[in-house]
Structures are given as structure tokens and as C-alpha cells.
Motif scaffolding. Structure first.
Motif, PDB file in Angstrom:
ATOM      1  N   SER A 126       0.832  -1.202   0.000  1.00  0.00           N
ATOM      2  CA  SER A 126       0.000   0.000   0.000  1.00  0.00           C
ATOM      3  C   SER A 126       0.859   1.241   0.000  1.00  0.00           C
ATOM      4  O   SER A 126       1.983   1.241   0.498  1.00  0.00           O
ATOM      5  CB  SER A 126      -0.883  -0.016   1.260  1.00  0.00           C
ATOM      6  N   GLY A 127       0.325   2.293  -0.567  1.00  0.00           N
ATOM      7  CA  GLY A 127       0.931   3.590  -0.373  1.00  0.00           C
ATOM      8  C   GLY A 127       0.682   4.054   1.044  1.00  0.00           C
ATOM      9  O   GLY A 127      -0.120   3.473   1.784  1.00  0.00           O
ATOM     10  N   ARG A 128       1.386   5.100   1.434  1.00  0.00           N
ATOM     11  CA  ARG A 128       1.254   5.647   2.774  1.00  0.00           C
ATOM     12  C   ARG A 128       1.192   7.155   2.594  1.00  0.00           C
ATOM     13  O   ARG A 128       2.098   7.723   1.967  1.00  0.00           O
ATOM     14  CB  ARG A 128       2.497   5.224   3.560  1.00  0.00           C
ATOM     15  N   LEU A 171       5.613   2.604  -2.228  1.00  0.00           N
ATOM     16  CA  LEU A 171       4.700   1.681  -1.558  1.00  0.00           C
ATOM     17  C   LEU A 171       5.483   0.851  -0.552  1.00  0.00           C
ATOM     18  O   LEU A 171       6.671   0.601  -0.726  1.00  0.00           O
ATOM     19  CB  LEU A 171       4.075   0.729  -2.586  1.00  0.00           C
TER      20      LEU A 171
END
Lengths: 330, 330
Positions: free
Chosen positions: B136-138, B144
Motif C-alpha cells: 500500500s501507499g502511505r 509503496l
């Protein structure tokens, strides 16, 4: 490729002026290709970045370029800010040093990593990389995890764009943040309580590089979360997070709040910068009255927006050309 | 405590119905205390969670409980959503399986981890934990990183609240997200291209537990980032992200957009749900005209809010009781 995570134990308590490179080189036998991950707090201590103040909130604002979100707490205000050192962090990453001082982040974390890397390589004769780690919350996730505040000699991103996987499909959006993953990995063998502020990641020598590296901080127009949900709405009403105006309007509390309080705060945000309009506020409803119907319409719409920002839904009734009643639905 | 990160190599391409536990147990000699980290995509494949569809965007909405942020792209719409499997992720974590199918997340990632753990322990006779990882991106960070979509037998959080550090200071807010850090660490030896979807974290047996564990997903009122900056303002104007209304008003693009386009979108958002008000829109300005001055004031205020949501500042001039001119400042 097997990677080993090694804690560096036996370091003394660090004080301003301490030679971190010598202390680390004495505590562990470093090898070519090692990545040394050090808690930024220890680097700040060695750099003498303690600030004598009792006003933590003022220091947070001083150490930041923008406020992303802010909440009132029992003991003051908690702010998530774009820190002047780069990353978005709670409280600008400011930490307690001892009873007298607050520790700020290194102003240029990459430069601090460069300095430590140069000194470590000189002291040991090995080729290595350095990561300054810090701890942060992550939106939508519980708890805190470590990330790379700064680094030197490390390939920070693994850009797989344009490559294909085993099925020949394009890995269009796969850019890995290796530096943050390394900081998280190192945290597993570091310790908050046991005084292990340094760890070594061994076995990933292929990630060492002397090429210039991109920033890992995402801000500006490509940052979809430059303001919290509440703050985005307030800012659209002209109440800038982190400003004296925002404090005057009132900050939401971290915990639950009565509807009446949220309603009153919404009215204050809506009235911000507007010509005076008479507002009578009850527990779950309010009445607006104005001689100027345009001003009445303006404040009416602004109150509806501000209530939505407080996650309150409402219904409204125009009682005449100069009067409106708004009721919060519960 | 030294931790070793071991890639599990030699696994075949996984298909629906495959016995992951047996395949993993054959590929690596597992030991007591190991944490097996497996890419959730492989688990979805084994569970046969491929969906035959050409409408990825509809599937994303179907697999989500709320839209957090959305942007128009060259090929469609990218949405960050609260996935029905739990976490907030881009595209509900939906992945390409092969040219015909899209793969959805396991509906209950913790249950899938439980099942794999039970099977692995039965196959090997050792006591271990399982983490389902995803990527996931943050917010605020480039690239990622991996996080723990689900887990079984693992202490997910390290709650240091109430304990004191070496100086006797209270570690008031220090709750570590160990599960996410383990997923990130494991990613360092897994590979997107080299088909290494499983890794073993060895040396942290103390993190194994059979106690019930808290959710790592933060949603609801304590989530300060339940909507993106743009979406929070639109939602406050009554344009719900992910709704047909939001598409009708128009989604912002991922890239740069001309001021005129953002201005027009702001006007459409402001007009949403309002009685018709005549608006004449130019490149960088607009004029509002209405018989009803209350309606004029309402739409005027709503346009100012919507423009702020587009990161456009403006000045306004009331030309009479029924006319207003708004100019975007550049």
C-alpha cells in the motif's frame, strides 16, 4: 538473499558532542554492505539539538512549515505537521530529551546521515549505508511504525515501472519504498526501553549506491492528504489550521464531544471573516437572523458546510426573507 | 536478539485449490517460533478469488465500504477506499490475476491466516505465526510498502504505555505496530518479479501468542483522514465521494489541470442540490445572478468553499442585491 537484523548493544547514553561513529564501530564489527540504522533521537542528542523550553506547542509550530491536523487534548494540543526537517509527523518529531530539554529533529536528516556514513566508513574501512530512523503513526493504521527520516548511500526506492512480472504484465505502479521498509525491519531488533538505538541490516549490499536519491517526502499538489478531514473543511471556510484564528474558533477534541459543542464550533467557523449575523444557538438547533438576505444566505450555507465538517447532518427551514432555522439530525 | 529474514524460493505458480501449507512446508524447513509472511495475492489465488469482469471500477466500489479519495486518470478512475476486507487501500487491493480475471482480497484476512497457520502447524509439527501481507501507499511518503493485511498467532501491537524508559519517563503514546513492521521486513527478501511470495521471519519467537489480537485498521471518528483534502470539502457541500453525483460534478485529475477546469468543477459542486442560480463562468472569473438574494448568498458562499477545495483563492465583489462577481486570484 537472506537478510540478518542485528541489534547494536552496549552503547552508552549519548550526550551532545559524542562521537557516534567511534561508539558504533566499537560496539559492533561492521562489514562491507551493511546498512546501519540509527534512531534519529540519538543523532539529535549527539548534535546537541536540545532546546530549553516549557512551551512545547510553540516549538512544534516553530519546527513546522504547515499544520495538517490538530486536536485539543487534556494537556494541550496535538498537531500533525509538515516538519521543517521534511516528513509529516505528529509534534514535528520533537521528543523529550531530559527533564529540562526538548529535542528537535536534525534540520537536514540526509546531511546528518551523510556525515555519520563518512565517519563510520573512515573509522572502519568498510563500505556501508546509513539510515536515520524515526517513529510515526500512519493514517488508517493502529500503532506506530518506523520510517526513514534520512539516509545516505542507500537506494531508497525500487522502481519497477516498465519491467514485467513472470507473466509479462507491466508492473505499472510498483515503486517500492525500500528505505522505510529497512527502517521498519531494524525496529524489530531495536528497543525503546532496553537502550538499543542502533541496528545493522546485513545481507542487502545490493541496495548500496552512491547515486543521488529522490526525496521520500510527498507534499504539494500530489499529496491527497495535505489536510485532515476536519481541517480541510475549516480551511475552506477560511480558518487556517495552526493559526490563532483556528484556536479562537476552537479545536476539536481527541475524544467524544457533545453535539452542542460541535454545533457551537461550527457556528464560530462559519462566522469567521463574515459581517455579523445574529445567531441564537440551542443544544441541537440554531436560528439565524439578518437584515441583509445575501449575508443570511452566505452564513446559512457556511454553517451547513461547517456542520458537515463536524460530521453532523442537519435540516434547514427558511422562516422568512431574514430568518433561517437549522436543526441537527441525530 | 538477532532476526533472520529468509526468502522461500522454488514455489510453483499458485492456482485455485492449491494446498499452500504443503507447498510451503516442502519449500522450507520451518522451525518453532517462525513467522511465515505470505503475499495475500497468492492466498487469493489459492482460494479461487478471481472475478471475471472487465469493469474494474465497479468491482472496486463493490469491494469497498466507503470511498476516501478519488482521481480521474487517463484510463479511468483511481480510488482509495475502505475495502470490505478491512484496510484502506487503493483500488480495494484488487489485483490482476491473469488476462481474464481480477483477484479480490480474502474477505476475512485473519481467518485466512488462521486457516493457513493451522494447516502449516499440522503439516510441520512446529509452532508458528502467519502474516498475510499486502502492499500500500502511505500518505505523505513516496512509494509503496508492505503491511499486515491479516495475521494469526502473532502479537500485533507492542503496547508500551505505562512502562518507563531508561530515564523513568512515561512512554505514554508508544504503541508499536509490530505486524506491519514484520510485513515490511519480509518484503525485503520477497520479490515481485522473481516469484518469491513467501518469506520467513526467524528469531522473534517471543512475538508468538494465542491471545486474541486487536484490529490494526483505524476507521471511524478516531480516523482524522477518513476523506482526502479535496473529498472532505466536496462531501461538506453534499457531493459524496464514490457516488454518481461525484462523477457528475467531475473528479479532479491526477495531474495538473487548467484553472478554468477547476473553476467549473467548483461551480458544479457548489450548485449541487441547490435551487437553480444563473452562473456565467469565464476562464478565471464568474458572475452569479439570482432573483432570490438568500439563494444568491448561499451559492456565493458555496462557490468560495468549493474553490478553496480546488486550492484556488478568490476575491468577490457584490455588484448589487442580485449579482456577485468572483475572480480567481493567480
Amino acid at each position: 538473499m537472506t537478510i540478518t537484523l542485528l541489534p547494536v548493544t552496549g552503547l552508552p547514553e549519548i550526550a551532545a558532542g559524542d562521537d557516534l561513529a567511534t561508539l558504533i564501530a566499537q560496539a559492533i564489527h561492521l562489514q562491507d554492505g551493511d546498512i546501519v540504522v540509527i534512531t534519529s533521537k540519538v543523532v539529535s542528542k549527539a548534535l546537541g539539538l536540545g532546546v530549553l523550553t516549557h512551551d512545547r506547542q510553540a516549538l512544534v509550530l516553530e519546527q513546522s512549515t504547515a499544520v495538517v491536523a490538530e486536536r485539543a487534548t487534556a494537556t494541550g494540543v496535538t498537531r500533525i505537521v509538515a516538519s521543517s526537517s521534511g516528513p509529516v509527523m505528529t509534534g514535528a518529531g520533537i521528543d523529550a530529551s531530559n527533564s529540562e530539554e526538548l529535542l528537535v529533529l536534525p534540520p537536514d536528516p540526509d546531511a546528518a546521515a551523510d556525515d555519520l556514513r563518512t565517519a563510520l566508513q573512515a573509522a572502519t574501512g568498510v563500505h556501508l549505508a546509513v539510515v536515520l530512523s524515526d517513529t510515526s503513526g500512519r493514517p488508517w493504521r493502529a500503532g506506530l511504525s518506523d520510517f526513514a527520516l534520512g539516509s545516505s548511500g542507500l537506494q531508497r526506492l525500487d522502481d519497477l515501472r516498465g519491467l514485467a512480472d513472470t507473466h509479462g504484465r507491466d508492473l505499472a505502479v510498483t515503486v517500492r519504498n525500500l528505505a522505510d521498509e529497512i527502517a521498519s525491519a531494524a525496529d524489530l531488533v531495536k528497543g525503546k526501553i532496553e537502550r538499543v538505538p542502533v541496528a545493522v541490516v546485513r545481507g542487502s549490499a545490493s541496495l548500496l549506491t552512491d547515486e543521488p536519491q529522490p526525496s521520500l517526502v510527498r507534499t504539494g499538489p500530489t499529496d491527497w492528504f495535505a489536510l485532515g478531514r476536519h481541517e480541510a473543511v475549516r480551511a475552506a471556510l477560511g480558518v487556517t489550521p495552526g493559526s490563532p484564528d483556528a484556536e479562537a474558533v476552537g479545536l476539536p477534541a481527541v475524544g467524544e464531544e457533545p453535539v452542542a459543542e460541535r454545533l457551537q464550533r461550527a457556528v464560530r467557523a462559519a462566522a469567521h471573516g463574515q459581517p455579523p449575523v445574529a445567531v441564537q444557538v440551542d443544544e441541537q438547533s440554531l436560528e439565524l437572523a439578518a437584515d441583509d438576505p445575501v449575508a443570511l444566505g452566505r452564513v446559512w450555507a457556511r454553517i451547513e458546510v461547517a456542520l458537515a465538517g463536524e460530521r453532523l447532518t442537519c435540516s434547514a427551514q427558511q422562516l422568512g426573507p431574514q430568518r433561517v432555522r437549522i436543526t441537527v439530525r441525530t
